[in-house]
Motif scaffolding. Structure first.
Motif, PDB file in Angstrom:
ATOM      1  N   TYR A  39       0.001   0.515   8.108  1.00  0.00           N
ATOM      2  CA  TYR A  39      -0.504   1.177   6.900  1.00  0.00           C
ATOM      3  C   TYR A  39      -0.277   2.686   6.954  1.00  0.00           C
ATOM      4  N   LEU A  40      -0.076   3.227   8.161  1.00  0.00           N
ATOM      5  CA  LEU A  40       0.120   4.672   8.331  1.00  0.00           C
ATOM      6  C   LEU A  40       1.420   5.017   9.056  1.00  0.00           C
ATOM      7  N   SER A  41       2.245   4.026   9.334  1.00  0.00           N
ATOM      8  CA  SER A  41       3.386   4.227  10.243  1.00  0.00           C
ATOM      9  C   SER A  41       4.408   5.234   9.734  1.00  0.00           C
ATOM     10  N   ASP A  42       4.447   5.486   8.432  1.00  0.00           N
ATOM     11  CA  ASP A  42       5.438   6.408   7.882  1.00  0.00           C
ATOM     12  C   ASP A  42       4.946   7.847   7.848  1.00  0.00           C
ATOM     13  N   ILE A  43       3.704   8.068   8.259  1.00  0.00           N
ATOM     14  CA  ILE A  43       3.137   9.401   8.050  1.00  0.00           C
ATOM     15  C   ILE A  43       2.563  10.036   9.313  1.00  0.00           C
TER      16      ILE A  43
ATOM     17  N   VAL B 220       0.836  -1.201   0.000  1.00  0.00           N
ATOM     18  CA  VAL B 220       0.000   0.000   0.000  1.00  0.00           C
ATOM     19  C   VAL B 220       0.876   1.259   0.000  1.00  0.00           C
ATOM     20  N   LYS B 221       1.948   1.241   0.777  1.00  0.00           N
ATOM     21  CA  LYS B 221       2.857   2.391   0.824  1.00  0.00           C
ATOM     22  C   LYS B 221       3.516   2.631  -0.527  1.00  0.00           C
ATOM     23  N   GLU B 222       3.856   1.551  -1.233  1.00  0.00           N
ATOM     24  CA  GLU B 222       4.477   1.693  -2.546  1.00  0.00           C
ATOM     25  C   GLU B 222       3.480   2.224  -3.566  1.00  0.00           C
ATOM     26  N   GLN B 223       2.231   1.818  -3.457  1.00  0.00           N
ATOM     27  CA  GLN B 223       1.206   2.265  -4.394  1.00  0.00           C
ATOM     28  C   GLN B 223       0.758   3.693  -4.112  1.00  0.00           C
ATOM     29  N   PHE B 224       0.778   4.069  -2.809  1.00  0.00           N
ATOM     30  CA  PHE B 224       0.349   5.420  -2.409  1.00  0.00           C
ATOM     31  C   PHE B 224       1.449   6.066  -1.566  1.00  0.00           C
ATOM     32  N   PRO B 225       2.549   6.434  -2.211  1.00  0.00           N
ATOM     33  CA  PRO B 225       3.689   6.978  -1.454  1.00  0.00           C
ATOM     34  C   PRO B 225       3.447   8.407  -0.980  1.00  0.00           C
ATOM     35  N   VAL B 226       4.161   8.777   0.069  1.00  0.00           N
ATOM     36  CA  VAL B 226       4.146  10.153   0.553  1.00  0.00           C
ATOM     37  C   VAL B 226       5.234  10.915  -0.194  1.00  0.00           C
ATOM     38  N   PRO B 227       4.937  12.054  -0.803  1.00  0.00           N
ATOM     39  CA  PRO B 227       5.960  12.808  -1.535  1.00  0.00           C
ATOM     40  C   PRO B 227       7.174  13.126  -0.665  1.00  0.00           C
ATOM     41  N   GLU B 228       8.355  13.158  -1.284  1.00  0.00           N
ATOM     42  CA  GLU B 228       9.600  13.368  -0.543  1.00  0.00           C
ATOM     43  C   GLU B 228       9.593  14.676   0.249  1.00  0.00           C
ATOM     44  N   LYS B 229       9.052  15.714  -0.352  1.00  0.00           N
ATOM     45  CA  LYS B 229       9.002  17.007   0.335  1.00  0.00           C
ATOM     46  C   LYS B 229       8.181  16.917   1.613  1.00  0.00           C
ATOM     47  N   ALA B 230       7.070  16.189   1.542  1.00  0.00           N
ATOM     48  CA  ALA B 230       6.213  16.017   2.713  1.00  0.00           C
ATOM     49  C   ALA B 230       6.901  15.168   3.770  1.00  0.00           C
ATOM     50  N   MET B 231       7.665  14.163   3.333  1.00  0.00           N
ATOM     51  CA  MET B 231       8.388  13.320   4.290  1.00  0.00           C
ATOM     52  C   MET B 231       9.472  14.116   5.013  1.00  0.00           C
TER      53      MET B 231
ATOM     54  N   GLY C 140     -11.250   1.162   2.606  1.00  0.00           N
ATOM     55  CA  GLY C 140     -10.954   1.910   3.824  1.00  0.00           C
ATOM     56  C   GLY C 140      -9.471   2.138   4.024  1.00  0.00           C
ATOM     57  N   ILE C 141      -8.672   1.120   3.793  1.00  0.00           N
ATOM     58  CA  ILE C 141      -7.212   1.246   3.934  1.00  0.00           C
ATOM     59  C   ILE C 141      -6.679   2.331   3.003  1.00  0.00           C
ATOM     60  N   VAL C 142      -7.154   2.322   1.773  1.00  0.00           N
ATOM     61  CA  VAL C 142      -6.724   3.326   0.796  1.00  0.00           C
ATOM     62  C   VAL C 142      -7.207   4.719   1.218  1.00  0.00           C
ATOM     63  N   ALA C 143      -8.441   4.794   1.701  1.00  0.00           N
ATOM     64  CA  ALA C 143      -9.021   6.088   2.075  1.00  0.00           C
ATOM     65  C   ALA C 143      -8.266   6.737   3.230  1.00  0.00           C
ATOM     66  N   ILE C 144      -7.907   5.959   4.247  1.00  0.00           N
ATOM     67  CA  ILE C 144      -7.230   6.575   5.395  1.00  0.00           C
ATOM     68  C   ILE C 144      -5.818   7.005   5.031  1.00  0.00           C
ATOM     69  N   ARG C 145      -5.177   6.255   4.155  1.00  0.00           N
ATOM     70  CA  ARG C 145      -3.822   6.654   3.740  1.00  0.00           C
ATOM     71  C   ARG C 145      -3.873   7.931   2.904  1.00  0.00           C
ATOM     72  N   LYS C 146      -4.848   8.012   2.014  1.00  0.00           N
ATOM     73  CA  LYS C 146      -4.982   9.222   1.200  1.00  0.00           C
ATOM     74  C   LYS C 146      -5.291  10.441   2.068  1.00  0.00           C
ATOM     75  N   LEU C 147      -6.153  10.266   3.054  1.00  0.00           N
ATOM     76  CA  LEU C 147      -6.535  11.391   3.910  1.00  0.00           C
ATOM     77  C   LEU C 147      -5.358  11.885   4.730  1.00  0.00           C
ATOM     78  N   HIS C 148      -4.636  10.987   5.369  1.00  0.00           N
ATOM     79  CA  HIS C 148      -3.476  11.409   6.159  1.00  0.00           C
ATOM     80  C   HIS C 148      -2.397  12.041   5.276  1.00  0.00           C
ATOM     81  N   THR C 149      -2.237  11.524   4.059  1.00  0.00           N
ATOM     82  CA  THR C 149      -1.246  12.094   3.136  1.00  0.00           C
ATOM     83  C   THR C 149      -1.668  13.496   2.705  1.00  0.00           C
ATOM     84  N   ARG C 150      -2.938  13.671   2.382  1.00  0.00           N
ATOM     85  CA  ARG C 150      -3.430  15.001   2.005  1.00  0.00           C
ATOM     86  C   ARG C 150      -3.176  16.016   3.116  1.00  0.00           C
ATOM     87  N   ALA C 151      -3.369  15.593   4.356  1.00  0.00           N
ATOM     88  CA  ALA C 151      -3.187  16.517   5.475  1.00  0.00           C
ATOM     89  C   ALA C 151      -1.755  17.047   5.529  1.00  0.00           C
TER      90      ALA C 151
END
Length: 342
Positions: A147-151, A15-26, A116-127
């Motif tokens: 599923y959210l440990s990196d963000i 899931v993290k590979e499919q929906f990565p957090v941009p480097e700038k955000a990380m 749901g897994i995809v939705a929560i990852r997208k929401l936390h990433t958008r934030a």
């Protein structure tokens, strides 16, 4: 087994590979993580506000709320660090009812864990990407945390989970602050034991691996009130409660003594308007005791766009579908009132 296996879900890595957090955000997250950790270590005297809806119910309203918070954060950044609550897993007293966005990304539709897994990852990433906030979530299911440990910037272990061995030892392997709530019965010793476990190293089984945690020095207490044998809510945020916790905490030898005061739940008896008074009383206690001031690192506040709570079928935008929350205007005023007292 008396269950149906519906489908095999992707593992967190996929899931993290499919929906990565941009480097700038990380990079921004790493900076924010250090700022928050310094509050718990005492290197920073900023105050934390873990604030937001009781439960994240819809992406548009949650993002609207967080974007409002971002504007307020700019005005109080010299005194306060805001950590928005995006709680996507919800414990239920009876096990029934809305269990959070991870179960139902649309509360009006059937459960769908993959969506749901995809939705929560997208929401936390958008934030993070759109507001620069790192957010908080509850670790209701320790295995799902990955599923959210990196963000995430903050994790809470709830009153019903704090005595559970798996929650404690998984918390010991996280590299962000973890708040351990007092159990619903109010036993402070149990809460301190959970912090001890979370600050210690453990070897255990996790997601099919034998792992060894290093211990989390930023594990800390959350006071959320208690419920007695008669079902009555009893607060534990008063001056005497805080002094009592300080004394027990000091005797424990734990690192980075810290407490977050939850202004809702049993502390308010779920009377959401009481949160304003409770925050002011705790700040008053801080002014009258250097020990309390040193120990209290912030508040947890349940807040959304509209006052109160509703049933899912009501469909009011920005109104909680679980516990009642403080509306936006009152929340904004409260944040400024807190800042003025720091």
């Amino acid at each position: 087994m008396n269950m149906d296996f519906i489908r095999k879900l992707p593992i967190p890595k996929e899931v993290k590979e499919q929906f990565p957090v941009p480097e700038k955000a990380m990079a921004l997250k790493k900076q924010k993580d250090e700022e928050i950790k310094k509050v718990f270590s005492g290197e920073s005297d900023k105050f934390l506000l873990i604030i937001g809806p009781c439960s994240a119910d819809r992406e548009d309203a949650v993002m609207d709320y967080i974007q409002r918070l971002a504007k307020v954060q700019e005005k109080v950044s010299d005194k306060i660090i805001i950590i928005p609550r995006i709680y996507t897993n919800k414990p239920r007293t009876t096990g029934l009812g809305y269990k959070g966005m991870i179960h139902q990304p649309d509360p009006s539709k059937a459960e769908d864990m993959l969506e749901g897994i995809v939705a929560i990852r997208k929401l936390h990433t958008r934030a993070v990407v759109e507001t620069g906030f790192v957010c908080a979530d509850e670790m209701l299911y320790p295995e799902n945390h990955r599923y959210l440990s990196d963000i995430l910037g903050y994790v809470a272990v709830g009153a019903r989970s704090v005595e559970d061995q798996q929650h404690r030892i998984v918390a010991s392997g996280l590299d962000i602050p973890v708040g351990m709530k007092n159990p619903t019965g109010g036993d402070i010793g149990v809460m301190l034991n959970s912090i001890t476990a979370a600050q210690s190293s453990h070897t255990f089984l996790y997601r099919g691996w034998e792992v060894r945690s290093k211990g989390n020095p930023y594990a800390h207490a959350i006071l959320r009130g208690l419920v007695n044998d008669h079902g009555q809510s009893i607060p534990n945020y008063h001056y005497e409660d805080l002094i009592g916790l300080y004394e027990k905490y000091a005797q424990s030898g734990l690192e980075n003594m810290a407490v977050i005061v939850d202004s809702n739940h049993a502390n308010s008896g779920k009377k959401y308007l009481e949160q304003v008074r409770i925050c002011n009383e705790v700040l008053h206690s801080c002014r009258h005791s250097a020990d309390i001031k040193k120990m209290v690192k912030g508040f947890m506040i349940e807040s959304y766009i509209e006052d109160g709570a509703q049933k899912v079928c009501d469909g009011v935008y920005g109104k909680s579908i679980t516990d009642p929350c403080l509306g936006w205007e009152k929340s904004e005023e409260l944040i400024y009132t807190i800042a003025d007292q720091l």
